[in-house]
Design a protein around this motif. Structure first.
Motif, PDB file in Angstrom:
ATOM      1  N   PRO A  67       0.780  -1.247   0.000  1.00  0.00           N
ATOM      2  CA  PRO A  67       0.000   0.000   0.000  1.00  0.00           C
ATOM      3  C   PRO A  67       0.807   1.290   0.000  1.00  0.00           C
ATOM      4  CG  PRO A  67       0.034  -0.968   2.194  1.00  0.00           C
ATOM      5  CD  PRO A  67       0.687  -1.963   1.286  1.00  0.00           C
ATOM      6  N   CYS A  68       2.100   1.247   0.256  1.00  0.00           N
ATOM      7  CA  CYS A  68       2.878   2.489   0.349  1.00  0.00           C
ATOM      8  C   CYS A  68       2.978   3.172  -1.018  1.00  0.00           C
ATOM      9  CB  CYS A  68       4.274   2.221   0.906  1.00  0.00           C
ATOM     10  SG  CYS A  68       5.388   1.395  -0.236  1.00  0.00           S
ATOM     11  N   THR A  69       3.136   4.489  -0.996  1.00  0.00           N
ATOM     12  CA  THR A  69       3.294   5.268  -2.233  1.00  0.00           C
ATOM     13  C   THR A  69       4.712   5.769  -2.424  1.00  0.00           C
ATOM     14  OG1 THR A  69       2.625   7.301  -1.105  1.00  0.00           O
ATOM     15  CG2 THR A  69       0.888   6.016  -2.187  1.00  0.00           C
ATOM     16  N   GLU A  70       5.568   5.563  -1.423  1.00  0.00           N
ATOM     17  CA  GLU A  70       6.949   6.049  -1.509  1.00  0.00           C
ATOM     18  C   GLU A  70       7.869   5.088  -0.772  1.00  0.00           C
ATOM     19  OE1 GLU A  70       9.556  10.105  -0.470  1.00  0.00           O
ATOM     20  OE2 GLU A  70       7.440   9.953   0.092  1.00  0.00           O
ATOM     21  N   VAL A  71       9.041   4.842  -1.345  1.00  0.00           N
ATOM     22  CA  VAL A  71      10.077   4.022  -0.724  1.00  0.00           C
ATOM     23  C   VAL A  71      11.392   4.782  -0.859  1.00  0.00           C
ATOM     24  CG1 VAL A  71      11.311   1.815  -0.729  1.00  0.00           C
ATOM     25  CG2 VAL A  71       8.872   1.882  -1.303  1.00  0.00           C
ATOM     26  N   THR A  72      12.134   4.881   0.235  1.00  0.00           N
ATOM     27  CA  THR A  72      13.393   5.623   0.233  1.00  0.00           C
ATOM     28  C   THR A  72      14.531   4.709   0.668  1.00  0.00           C
ATOM     29  OG1 THR A  72      12.336   7.748   0.725  1.00  0.00           O
ATOM     30  CG2 THR A  72      14.655   7.537   1.291  1.00  0.00           C
ATOM     31  N   ILE A 212       6.686   5.835  -5.811  1.00  0.00           N
ATOM     32  CA  ILE A 212       7.951   6.478  -6.157  1.00  0.00           C
ATOM     33  C   ILE A 212       9.066   5.855  -5.329  1.00  0.00           C
ATOM     34  CG2 ILE A 212       9.242   8.644  -6.182  1.00  0.00           C
ATOM     35  CD1 ILE A 212       6.607  10.130  -6.503  1.00  0.00           C
ATOM     36  N   PHE A 213      10.141   5.479  -6.005  1.00  0.00           N
ATOM     37  CA  PHE A 213      11.309   4.867  -5.364  1.00  0.00           C
ATOM     38  C   PHE A 213      12.476   5.849  -5.438  1.00  0.00           C
ATOM     39  CE2 PHE A 213      14.552   1.140  -5.682  1.00  0.00           C
ATOM     40  CZ  PHE A 213      14.909   1.340  -4.358  1.00  0.00           C
ATOM     41  N   GLY A 214      12.899   6.368  -4.286  1.00  0.00           N
ATOM     42  CA  GLY A 214      14.028   7.288  -4.241  1.00  0.00           C
ATOM     43  C   GLY A 214      15.250   6.615  -3.647  1.00  0.00           C
ATOM     44  N   LEU A 215      16.383   6.729  -4.325  1.00  0.00           N
ATOM     45  CA  LEU A 215      17.615   6.115  -3.838  1.00  0.00           C
ATOM     46  C   LEU A 215      18.798   7.003  -4.182  1.00  0.00           C
ATOM     47  CD1 LEU A 215      18.920   3.484  -6.329  1.00  0.00           C
ATOM     48  CD2 LEU A 215      16.679   4.516  -6.692  1.00  0.00           C
ATOM     49  N   SER A 216      19.809   7.000  -3.319  1.00  0.00           N
ATOM     50  CA  SER A 216      20.978   7.835  -3.591  1.00  0.00           C
ATOM     51  C   SER A 216      22.024   7.637  -2.506  1.00  0.00           C
ATOM     52  CB  SER A 216      20.577   9.314  -3.645  1.00  0.00           C
ATOM     53  OG  SER A 216      21.688  10.136  -3.934  1.00  0.00           O
ATOM     54  N   THR A 217      23.293   7.847  -2.878  1.00  0.00           N
ATOM     55  CA  THR A 217      24.316   8.065  -1.867  1.00  0.00           C
ATOM     56  C   THR A 217      24.150   9.501  -1.387  1.00  0.00           C
ATOM     57  OG1 THR A 217      25.844   8.603  -3.666  1.00  0.00           O
ATOM     58  CG2 THR A 217      25.983   6.406  -2.758  1.00  0.00           C
ATOM     59  N   PRO A 218      24.296   9.753  -0.094  1.00  0.00           N
ATOM     60  CA  PRO A 218      24.080  11.102   0.421  1.00  0.00           C
ATOM     61  C   PRO A 218      25.166  12.073  -0.045  1.00  0.00           C
ATOM     62  CG  PRO A 218      24.045   9.443   2.165  1.00  0.00           C
ATOM     63  CD  PRO A 218      24.625   8.795   0.955  1.00  0.00           C
ATOM     64  N   GLU A 219      24.899  13.344   0.182  1.00  0.00           N
ATOM     65  CA  GLU A 219      25.868  14.395  -0.126  1.00  0.00           C
ATOM     66  C   GLU A 219      26.088  15.237   1.131  1.00  0.00           C
ATOM     67  OE1 GLU A 219      27.747  15.032  -2.781  1.00  0.00           O
ATOM     68  OE2 GLU A 219      27.042  13.238  -3.826  1.00  0.00           O
ATOM     69  N   LEU A 220      25.863  16.531   1.060  1.00  0.00           N
ATOM     70  CA  LEU A 220      26.182  17.424   2.168  1.00  0.00           C
ATOM     71  C   LEU A 220      25.031  17.552   3.157  1.00  0.00           C
ATOM     72  CD1 LEU A 220      28.087  20.306   0.358  1.00  0.00           C
ATOM     73  CD2 LEU A 220      29.037  18.514   1.798  1.00  0.00           C
ATOM     74  N   ASP A 221      25.393  17.663   4.423  1.00  0.00           N
ATOM     75  CA  ASP A 221      24.452  17.907   5.511  1.00  0.00           C
ATOM     76  C   ASP A 221      24.514  19.395   5.832  1.00  0.00           C
ATOM     77  OD1 ASP A 221      23.081  18.159   7.869  1.00  0.00           O
ATOM     78  OD2 ASP A 221      24.050  16.476   8.877  1.00  0.00           O
ATOM     79  N   SER A 222      23.375  20.075   5.750  1.00  0.00           N
ATOM     80  CA  SER A 222      23.344  21.519   5.991  1.00  0.00           C
ATOM     81  C   SER A 222      23.453  21.869   7.463  1.00  0.00           C
ATOM     82  CB  SER A 222      22.046  22.106   5.430  1.00  0.00           C
ATOM     83  OG  SER A 222      20.932  21.610   6.162  1.00  0.00           O
ATOM     84  N   GLY A 223      23.278  20.874   8.341  1.00  0.00           N
ATOM     85  CA  GLY A 223      23.273  21.137   9.768  1.00  0.00           C
ATOM     86  C   GLY A 223      21.890  21.395  10.317  1.00  0.00           C
ATOM     87  N   ASP A 224      20.890  21.456   9.445  1.00  0.00           N
ATOM     88  CA  ASP A 224      19.505  21.659   9.879  1.00  0.00           C
ATOM     89  C   ASP A 224      19.029  20.419  10.628  1.00  0.00           C
ATOM     90  OD1 ASP A 224      16.850  22.176  10.193  1.00  0.00           O
ATOM     91  OD2 ASP A 224      16.348  22.237   8.067  1.00  0.00           O
ATOM     92  N   ALA A 225      18.576  20.609  11.859  1.00  0.00           N
ATOM     93  CA  ALA A 225      18.191  19.474  12.703  1.00  0.00           C
ATOM     94  C   ALA A 225      17.067  18.652  12.090  1.00  0.00           C
ATOM     95  CB  ALA A 225      17.777  19.973  14.083  1.00  0.00           C
ATOM     96  N   CYS A 233      20.897  17.618   2.149  1.00  0.00           N
ATOM     97  CA  CYS A 233      20.936  16.416   1.311  1.00  0.00           C
ATOM     98  C   CYS A 233      19.522  15.889   1.074  1.00  0.00           C
ATOM     99  CB  CYS A 233      21.792  15.357   1.996  1.00  0.00           C
ATOM    100  SG  CYS A 233      21.776  13.759   1.168  1.00  0.00           S
ATOM    101  N   ARG A 234      19.155  15.709  -0.198  1.00  0.00           N
ATOM    102  CA  ARG A 234      17.787  15.323  -0.551  1.00  0.00           C
ATOM    103  C   ARG A 234      17.418  13.931  -0.035  1.00  0.00           C
ATOM    104  NH1 ARG A 234      15.476  18.525  -4.683  1.00  0.00           N
ATOM    105  NH2 ARG A 234      16.914  20.035  -5.604  1.00  0.00           N
ATOM    106  N   ILE A 235      18.317  12.962  -0.184  1.00  0.00           N
ATOM    107  CA  ILE A 235      17.968  11.602   0.234  1.00  0.00           C
ATOM    108  C   ILE A 235      17.916  11.510   1.753  1.00  0.00           C
ATOM    109  CG2 ILE A 235      20.314  10.633   0.342  1.00  0.00           C
ATOM    110  CD1 ILE A 235      17.168   8.925  -1.111  1.00  0.00           C
ATOM    111  N   ASP A 236      18.755  12.280   2.433  1.00  0.00           N
ATOM    112  CA  ASP A 236      18.716  12.275   3.895  1.00  0.00           C
ATOM    113  C   ASP A 236      17.415  12.900   4.394  1.00  0.00           C
ATOM    114  OD1 ASP A 236      20.199  11.814   6.465  1.00  0.00           O
ATOM    115  OD2 ASP A 236      19.874  13.974   6.649  1.00  0.00           O
ATOM    116  N   ARG A 237      16.957  13.939   3.716  1.00  0.00           N
ATOM    117  CA  ARG A 237      15.682  14.572   4.073  1.00  0.00           C
ATOM    118  C   ARG A 237      14.537  13.571   3.927  1.00  0.00           C
ATOM    119  NH1 ARG A 237      14.251  17.975  -0.524  1.00  0.00           N
ATOM    120  NH2 ARG A 237      13.730  15.891  -1.253  1.00  0.00           N
ATOM    121  N   ASP A 238      14.517  12.823   2.813  1.00  0.00           N
ATOM    122  CA  ASP A 238      13.460  11.825   2.606  1.00  0.00           C
ATOM    123  C   ASP A 238      13.546  10.703   3.632  1.00  0.00           C
ATOM    124  OD1 ASP A 238      12.619  13.316   0.475  1.00  0.00           O
ATOM    125  OD2 ASP A 238      13.490  12.024  -1.061  1.00  0.00           O
ATOM    126  N   PHE A 239      14.786  10.307   3.958  1.00  0.00           N
ATOM    127  CA  PHE A 239      14.964   9.222   4.929  1.00  0.00           C
ATOM    128  C   PHE A 239      14.488   9.653   6.311  1.00  0.00           C
ATOM    129  CE2 PHE A 239      17.581   6.912   8.074  1.00  0.00           C
ATOM    130  CZ  PHE A 239      17.223   5.619   7.754  1.00  0.00           C
TER     131      PHE A 239
END
Length: 466
Positions: A67-72, A212-225, A233-239
């Motif tokens: 039933p899920c609509t997104e997988v990260t 939607i299936f999102g996958l990636s190696t991470p990039e930069l962390d902005s420091g935003d909690a 980092c987009r994939i970290d935000r989704d995770f």
């Protein structure tokens, strides 16, 4: 005419078998019977979960009945997740055909994914299984598939450059992959490519029948909690928005389930093959031989639960059976020798984590602790020199007043914006600036002081400034 009853029974049985609805096939059950590996040490063999025991649960979430609509998946390099994404597109084409989109960052990546992975995967799949699902590539006919559009009965797979507006426009799709989404960049018109990508699924949003299936190696962390700030980092935000599933292994000594973490890696620099991982509970040294068994018997445990959490998986080199403690130790020592750039690579490519660059900027918490409280539009007692600077724009003028003291100390006295036209120095924002800067400001000793010098940036309207 006489018909043998056995013949009638045979015809009826054949018709019944043809019209009987087939139960849905899950993606994890479909994979080992259809996907032929096209590279690596097991090239030419069927895909097997034995070498990647952490992938079947991800595949289950990608199945048509889930039933899920997104997988990260937040992942390190060379973990087999990319092949899973490509194989999912073939699974969709055969089992629940509908339009799909596969987005990658850049034209070069698009060409590489097609020629090096997707097309060989299609060819091997159809050759070994004797199936003809994807129409063959034809030139200029418009009937068959093309390099970036794979047609099949019931739909098509679109390969899209995520850095191009048109590739993310004028399409209606039900299934999609955001590959290496952390490398997706803002489009030339300022639009966010993820917003355009998600717009392709609008027709299915009300009934929530898209995936939607999102996958990636991470990039930069902005420091935003929370990870929601710009530049994170987009994939970290989704995770972080997911249920955050980590792969737990059981210590062979005490039986405690735990996630393998870099902080517990004990490297023998003279004998890298003796590198071990210390148990977080009993401090037992888990060897490479024990790790392999533990990984194959491991399981995902979600960190959070709730209806607003979609399935999200963390996959790193410590779980990968293509890596070893020795290989991880070798990479860590090599990357550490390259300074902060190497530390970023180790965090992204091995640990599967975003990296926050340190740089030369002062710690923001220590900086905030050094704040002083003083009245607005006043000069603190330590201010010896009081000056201002102005920046001219077409719609107004920005101006800041600063007091400077000993030991390079400085205090902001005011920061103002004077709205108005700036094409005529005798009117508009210029008059507001002149009126404001003509006033006197009290200092810490009760003395009224005027601005001693005013610097105006003449880059935009040099004639009016001069």
């Amino acid at each position: 005419m006489t018909v043998h009853p056995g013949a009638i029974r045979a015809v009826y049985s054949a018709l019944a078998g043809a019209i009987r609805l087939q139960p849905p096939v899950s993606f994890d059950a479909w994979l080992p019977k259809n996907i032929i590996l096209v590279d690596g040490p097991k090239k030419g063999e069927f895909w097997s979960a034995e070498d990647a025991p952490y992938l079947p649960e991800i595949a289950q979430c990608l199945s048509q009945e889930h039933p899920c609509t997104e997988v990260t998946v937040r992942k390190s390099q060379q973990t087999g997740v990319s092949i899973l994404a490509l194989a999912w597109m073939l699974y969709i084409a055969e089992n629940c055909p509908d339009n799909s989109i596969y987005g990658v960052p850049g034209l070069d990546a698009l060409q590489d994914i097609n020629s090096g992975k997707l097309q060989p995967l299609i060819d091997a799949w159809q050759k070994h299984t004797k199936k003809t699902i994807i129409m063959p590539t034809t030139s200029r006919s418009g009937v068959g598939s093309t390099t970036y559009e794979k047609k099949f009965p019931g739909g098509a797979l679109y390969l899209a450059n995520a850095n191009t507006v048109m590739d993310l426009s004028a399409k209606t799709t039900r299934f999609g992959v955001k590959d290496e989404v952390s490398k997706w960049q803002a489009l030339p018109n300022g639009a966010d490519p993820e917003n355009l990508f998600f717009g392709r699924f609008t027709a299915f949003r009300r009934q929530k029948t898209y995936k939607i299936f999102g996958l990636s190696t991470p990039e930069l962390d902005s420091g935003d909690a929370l990870g929601e700030g710009p530049g994170h980092c987009r994939i970290d935000r989704d995770f972080r928005r997911s249920d955050q599933r980590f792969w737990y292994i059981r210590c062979p000594e005490c039986g405690t389930e735990q996630v393998q973490r870099d902080a517990y890696l004990l490297i023998d620099k003279l004998h890298l093959h003796k590198t071990v991982l210390q148990c977080q509970h009993c401090e037992h040294h888990i060897s490479e031989m024990e790790r392999v068994v533990a990984v194959r018997e491991g399981r995902y445990i979600p960190t959070f639960s709730g209806p607003d959490r979609h399935p999200g998986f963390h996959v790193d080199a410590f779980m990968s059976l293509m890596m070893s403690y020795e290989a991880i130790a070798e990479d860590k020592l090599k990357y550490e020798a390259k300074g902060e750039a190497g530390a970023k690579d180790y965090s992204n490519l091995i640990c599967g984590l975003p990296y926050q660059m340190k740089g030369n900027a002062p710690d923001h918490q220590r900086l905030m602790e050094r704040r002083e409280h003083y009245a607005p539009l006043s000069i603190p007692a330590g201010g010896l020199i009081f000056v201002a600077g102005a920046d001219v724009q077409s719609y107004g003028i920005y101006c800041e007043g600063v007091a400077f003291g000993e030991d390079r100390q400085s205090w902001n006295v005011f920061a103002e914006f004077f709205e108005g036209a700036t094409d005529n120095p005798q009117s508009g924002a210029w008059l507001l600036l002149e009126e404001f800067c003509a006033q006197e400001f009290p200092d810490g000793h009760g003395v009224l002081r005027k601005i001693e010098a005013l610097a105006v940036d003449s880059g935009y309207r040099p004639n009016q400034v001069i």
